[in-house]
Design an enzyme around this catalytic site. Sequence first.
Site, PDB file in Angstrom:
ATOM      1  N   HIS A   1      -4.192 144.126 -45.724  1.00  0.00           N
ATOM      2  CA  HIS A   1      -4.492 144.151 -44.285  1.00  0.00           C
ATOM      3  C   HIS A   1      -3.998 145.463 -43.677  1.00  0.00           C
ATOM      4  CE1 HIS A   1      -4.898 139.576 -43.976  1.00  0.00           C
ATOM      5  NE2 HIS A   1      -4.408 139.767 -45.182  1.00  0.00           N
TER       6      HIS A   1
ATOM      7  N   GLY B   1       4.846 135.489 -45.115  1.00  0.00           N
ATOM      8  CA  GLY B   1       3.433 135.440 -45.504  1.00  0.00           C
ATOM      9  C   GLY B   1       2.840 134.139 -45.014  1.00  0.00           C
TER      10      GLY B   1
ATOM     11  N   ASP C   1      -0.592 136.143 -33.699  1.00  0.00           N
ATOM     12  CA  ASP C   1      -1.205 134.926 -33.158  1.00  0.00           C
ATOM     13  C   ASP C   1      -1.005 133.736 -34.102  1.00  0.00           C
ATOM     14  OD1 ASP C   1      -2.467 136.153 -30.796  1.00  0.00           O
ATOM     15  OD2 ASP C   1      -3.674 137.233 -32.271  1.00  0.00           O
ATOM     16  N   GLY C   2      -1.090 134.011 -35.398  1.00  0.00           N
ATOM     17  CA  GLY C   2      -0.921 132.931 -36.369  1.00  0.00           C
ATOM     18  C   GLY C   2       0.460 132.295 -36.270  1.00  0.00           C
TER      19      GLY C   2
ATOM     20  N   ASN D   1      -2.821 140.471 -29.994  1.00  0.00           N
ATOM     21  CA  ASN D   1      -4.053 141.267 -30.116  1.00  0.00           C
ATOM     22  C   ASN D   1      -5.308 140.427 -29.968  1.00  0.00           C
ATOM     23  OD1 ASN D   1      -4.158 139.913 -32.537  1.00  0.00           O
ATOM     24  ND2 ASN D   1      -3.875 141.719 -33.821  1.00  0.00           N
TER      25      ASN D   1
ATOM     26  N   HIS E   1      -8.925 143.793 -40.475  1.00  0.00           N
ATOM     27  CA  HIS E   1      -7.591 143.580 -41.021  1.00  0.00           C
ATOM     28  C   HIS E   1      -7.560 142.785 -42.303  1.00  0.00           C
ATOM     29  CE1 HIS E   1      -8.696 140.369 -38.446  1.00  0.00           C
ATOM     30  NE2 HIS E   1      -7.543 139.755 -38.426  1.00  0.00           N
TER      31      HIS E   1
ATOM     32  N   ARG F   1      24.198 107.665 -50.156  1.00  0.00           N
ATOM     33  CA  ARG F   1      24.328 108.457 -48.920  1.00  0.00           C
ATOM     34  C   ARG F   1      25.769 108.395 -48.412  1.00  0.00           C
ATOM     35  NH1 ARG F   1      21.943 104.990 -43.710  1.00  0.00           N
ATOM     36  NH2 ARG F   1      22.752 103.001 -44.397  1.00  0.00           N
TER      37      ARG F   1
ATOM     38  N   SER G   1      22.409 108.375 -39.840  1.00  0.00           N
ATOM     39  CA  SER G   1      21.747 107.662 -40.944  1.00  0.00           C
ATOM     40  C   SER G   1      21.909 108.375 -42.271  1.00  0.00           C
ATOM     41  CB  SER G   1      20.248 107.534 -40.669  1.00  0.00           C
ATOM     42  OG  SER G   1      20.009 106.663 -39.607  1.00  0.00           O
TER      43      SER G   1
ATOM     44  N   GLU H   1      11.961 118.840 -38.394  1.00  0.00           N
ATOM     45  CA  GLU H   1      12.293 119.044 -39.807  1.00  0.00           C
ATOM     46  C   GLU H   1      11.880 120.427 -40.308  1.00  0.00           C
ATOM     47  OE1 GLU H   1      10.666 116.413 -38.647  1.00  0.00           O
ATOM     48  OE2 GLU H   1      12.034 114.730 -38.988  1.00  0.00           O
TER      49      GLU H   1
ATOM     50  N   HIS I   1      17.441 107.582 -47.897  1.00  0.00           N
ATOM     51  CA  HIS I   1      16.350 106.598 -47.796  1.00  0.00           C
ATOM     52  C   HIS I   1      15.290 106.943 -48.830  1.00  0.00           C
ATOM     53  CE1 HIS I   1      18.668 106.227 -44.169  1.00  0.00           C
ATOM     54  NE2 HIS I   1      18.002 105.167 -43.775  1.00  0.00           N
TER      55      HIS I   1
ATOM     56  N   HIS J   1       7.565 105.069 -44.204  1.00  0.00           N
ATOM     57  CA  HIS J   1       8.866 105.694 -44.420  1.00  0.00           C
ATOM     58  C   HIS J   1       9.303 105.682 -45.888  1.00  0.00           C
ATOM     59  CE1 HIS J   1       9.011 105.592 -40.144  1.00  0.00           C
ATOM     60  NE2 HIS J   1      10.302 105.798 -40.027  1.00  0.00           N
TER      61      HIS J   1
ATOM     62  N   ARG K   1      19.748 104.606 -49.354  1.00  0.00           N
ATOM     63  CA  ARG K   1      20.246 103.971 -48.137  1.00  0.00           C
ATOM     64  C   ARG K   1      21.038 102.724 -48.502  1.00  0.00           C
ATOM     65  NH1 ARG K   1      17.596  99.514 -45.101  1.00  0.00           N
ATOM     66  NH2 ARG K   1      18.814  99.336 -43.207  1.00  0.00           N
TER      67      ARG K   1
HETATM   68  C1  LIG Z   1       0.344 129.234 -43.017  1.00  0.00           C
HETATM   69  C2  LIG Z   1      -0.709 130.272 -43.191  1.00  0.00           C
HETATM   70  N1  LIG Z   1      -1.999 129.962 -42.957  1.00  0.00           N
HETATM   71  C3  LIG Z   1      -2.971 130.888 -43.160  1.00  0.00           C
HETATM   72  C4  LIG Z   1      -2.678 132.139 -43.599  1.00  0.00           C
HETATM   73  C5  LIG Z   1      -3.755 133.154 -43.900  1.00  0.00           C
HETATM   74  N2  LIG Z   1      -3.760 134.231 -42.910  1.00  0.00           N
HETATM   75  C6  LIG Z   1      -3.235 135.431 -43.168  1.00  0.00           C
HETATM   76  S1  LIG Z   1      -3.383 136.495 -41.872  1.00  0.00           S
HETATM   77  C7  LIG Z   1      -4.165 135.331 -40.947  1.00  0.00           C
HETATM   78  C8  LIG Z   1      -4.608 135.644 -39.570  1.00  0.00           C
HETATM   79  C9  LIG Z   1      -3.460 135.730 -38.726  1.00  0.00           C
HETATM   80  O1  LIG Z   1      -3.800 136.177 -37.479  1.00  0.00           O
HETATM   81  P1  LIG Z   1      -2.711 136.914 -36.650  1.00  0.00           P
HETATM   82  O2  LIG Z   1      -1.414 136.248 -36.822  1.00  0.00           O
HETATM   83  O3  LIG Z   1      -3.265 137.025 -35.296  1.00  0.00           O
HETATM   84  O4  LIG Z   1      -2.558 138.328 -37.347  1.00  0.00           O
HETATM   85  P2  LIG Z   1      -3.510 139.605 -37.138  1.00  0.00           P
HETATM   86  O5  LIG Z   1      -4.741 139.298 -37.900  1.00  0.00           O
HETATM   87  O6  LIG Z   1      -3.735 139.770 -35.697  1.00  0.00           O
HETATM   88  O7  LIG Z   1      -2.726 140.695 -37.763  1.00  0.00           O
HETATM   89  C10 LIG Z   1      -4.314 134.139 -41.664  1.00  0.00           C
HETATM   90  C11 LIG Z   1      -4.978 132.945 -41.132  1.00  0.00           C
HETATM   91  C12 LIG Z   1      -1.313 132.424 -43.831  1.00  0.00           C
HETATM   92  N3  LIG Z   1      -0.905 133.608 -44.277  1.00  0.00           N
HETATM   93  N4  LIG Z   1      -0.360 131.490 -43.607  1.00  0.00           N
HETATM   94 MG   LIG Z   2      -3.750 138.453 -34.069  1.00  0.00          MG
END
Ligand SMILES: Cc1ncc(C[n+]2csc(CCOP(=O)(O)OP(=O)(O)O)c2C)c(N)n1
Ligand SMILES: [Mg+2]
Length: 693
Positions: A36, A137, A178-179, A208, A284, A380, A407, A436, A485, A497, A544
């Site tokens: 990317h 990642g 964004d992710g 972005n 990207h 436990r 618990s 969690e 548990h 559970h 438990r």
């Molecule tokens: C948990 C997870 N789900 C999916 C992905 C695959 N993935 C890598 S980059 C990306 C897009 C992420 O978008 P953003 O965070 O906005 O990054 P940008 O493309 O703007 O750099 C995805 C879905 C990942 N790395 N981790």
């Molecule tokens: Mg983005």
Amino acid sequence: MAVSEQTLTGKQIETLSINTIRTLAIDAVQQANSGHPGAPMALAPVAYSLWQRFLRYDPQDPTWPNRDRFILSNGHASMLLYALLYLTKVRGINPDYEPTGEYAVTLDDIKKFRQLDSRTPGHPEYRITAGVETTTGPLGQGIGNSVGMAMASKWLAARLNRPGFEIFNYNVYAFCGDGDMMEGVGSEAASLAGHLKLSNLCWIYDDNRITLDGPADWSFSEDVAKRFAAYGWNVTEVADANDLHALDAAYDYFLKTQDRPTLIMVHSHIGYGSPHKQDTNEAHGEPLGEAEVRLVKKFYGWPEDAKFLVPDGVLEDFQEGIGKRGGKLRDDWTKLFAEYAKQFPDLASELESMQHRKLPKNWDANLPTFPPDAKGLATRDSSGKVLNALAQNVPWLVGGSADLATSDRTRLKFDGAGDFQAGSYAGRNFHFGVREHAMGAAVNGLTLCKLRAYSGTFFNFNDYMKPSVRLAALMEIPCIFIYTHDSIQLGEDGPTHQPIEQLAQLRAMPELMVMRPADANEVIEAWKVIMLEHRNPVALVLTRQVVPTLDRSKFSVASGLAKGAYVLADAPGGKPDVILIGTGSEVSFCVAAQEQLQSQGIKSRIVSMPCWKLFEQQSQEYKDQVLPPGIKARVSVEAAATLGWERYVGTTGKIIGMRRFGASAPAKDLLKKFGFTPEKIVEAAKEAIAQSR
Ligand SMILES: Cc1ncc(C[n+]2csc(CCOP(=O)(O)OP(=O)(O)O)c2C)c(N)n1
Ligand SMILES: [Mg+2]
């Protein structure tokens, strides 16, 4: 701008250095034909401002305990980090965690981006590359870790700082996209950080408006600023990612904010300078392509044919910036620490032990003893007692639960253990709330900052934190994940559970040690193994319900646990007709079955098998002693999914386990329904003997 120019103004050299980060990312991705480039291109100035002017980090020693932590939670932008590590000349570290003097990342390493055995894997990996603070990642994990790291900074400051000696005050900076903002773990972590008022935490959000599939607003339209304000964060914006003044001001604003975490929302254009692919989803997720690379370089005023070019003055610029500033900060700290060590030798040696994951001399003093007891106690409960004894001897053994401490018995109850809360950061009981996943990610962050950290929850809710457990295993860091548990025997709460497939799932994970002790004395032995562990995370799986405490004058000693499996009770004369293999609470059923078999003239051996992974590590000779290849009649007994037991019972063996989900009922009824009774084990043993003839 000609890059060969000798006398550059400050502004020009900044631009040159930033464009070097960008073009290194572009060239590495192009050469690998994978990766990317867009996010590193856009974020280069954001990183430049942070590293050159704010990050308290000395490239000469990436292990300096009070360094600021930099996390790239949007790990797909890994080339941004690799370029920074190279350009700032961060030093390598050896397996003992000492700087080697070599460089963490060289230009050659960058040319091998994403190649086999390189130090520049697709996403940043802790342990592979010095200077990478955590593996990222899987989106959301890095910001989750950052909360644990910020908690660690606050805890270390509260425990070790003394008037005039601010030994710990590091900040934690995490880049995210964004992710990261969309992933649930990010929200959990942000909520927790806001609650704890972690003023040393700064997230820099690459706003972005684009993700891999297309514009973010296809799926993401909330008001992030308002959301974070509601969490109790300080929120600020930078309108243009290329505006270094605005970036500097935002970081300043973070440093001035003393009462809550800060979110800096940076508006950027992915693939900045890429005239054709800008703001499209192609910019990207893949290399730019040769033609586009030339256009972009032209836009940056770069020689279009040059590859992996580091113009004169750029390395010097970073040495003048972070190199000098970081070196001085660490020097000052080292002097301060030398004085501190004179005045507070005990505290100094505590830090020293922590840093090298050594234990205090008396770490195993005052462990409880558990006399034989037919009624017994839940594992436990025995674990809670052992944990409380250990924690009194090991001050940096800290942790908490996802709202289940009463618990799962993870609460530290001794005088002075205290609660970790906003403003009282010396407490050793952390309250993760019903979060969690953030708990798992935070425990990773705490562990990366050298605390011995544990989490607690019900075993079935491992599903809610498993991605973080997986990264602990991948990073080979010694987190302690406590789960109670642990089977259908939790009873009335029912199948929602009752864990069924958790053991099989976790046993399939490399590096993770899954331990399911059979009684209180195996619990002690499990904790001994855990405390001595430097590398692997552990899942400690506990009941438990009560289990008998076996009489170890009649049965083998529990220290056999360290070998993963051991002969708990052999047939008289040692020539069994059948081997019964059990784990955890089912071992005592095997004991009852053995008595019944004996009364019928059938000779059996009981093997307690608390940890498959440890058993696999033993010599073939030992394995054959425990499970002699000649004895083919075998029965495994475990109240969980049967997957994997074929390995130990073979084709003629019998597996007593769960082949469906459990049910809501008192435990005794469930045991009967699903065949976990001595009678059923006896029946299976006879069948196995018949089949093996
Ligand atoms: C948990 C997870 N789900 C999916 C992905 C695959 N993935 C890598 S980059 C990306 C897009 C992420 O978008 P953003 O965070 O906005 O990054 P940008 O493309 O703007 O750099 C995805 C879905 C990942 N790395 N981790
Ligand atoms: Mg983005």
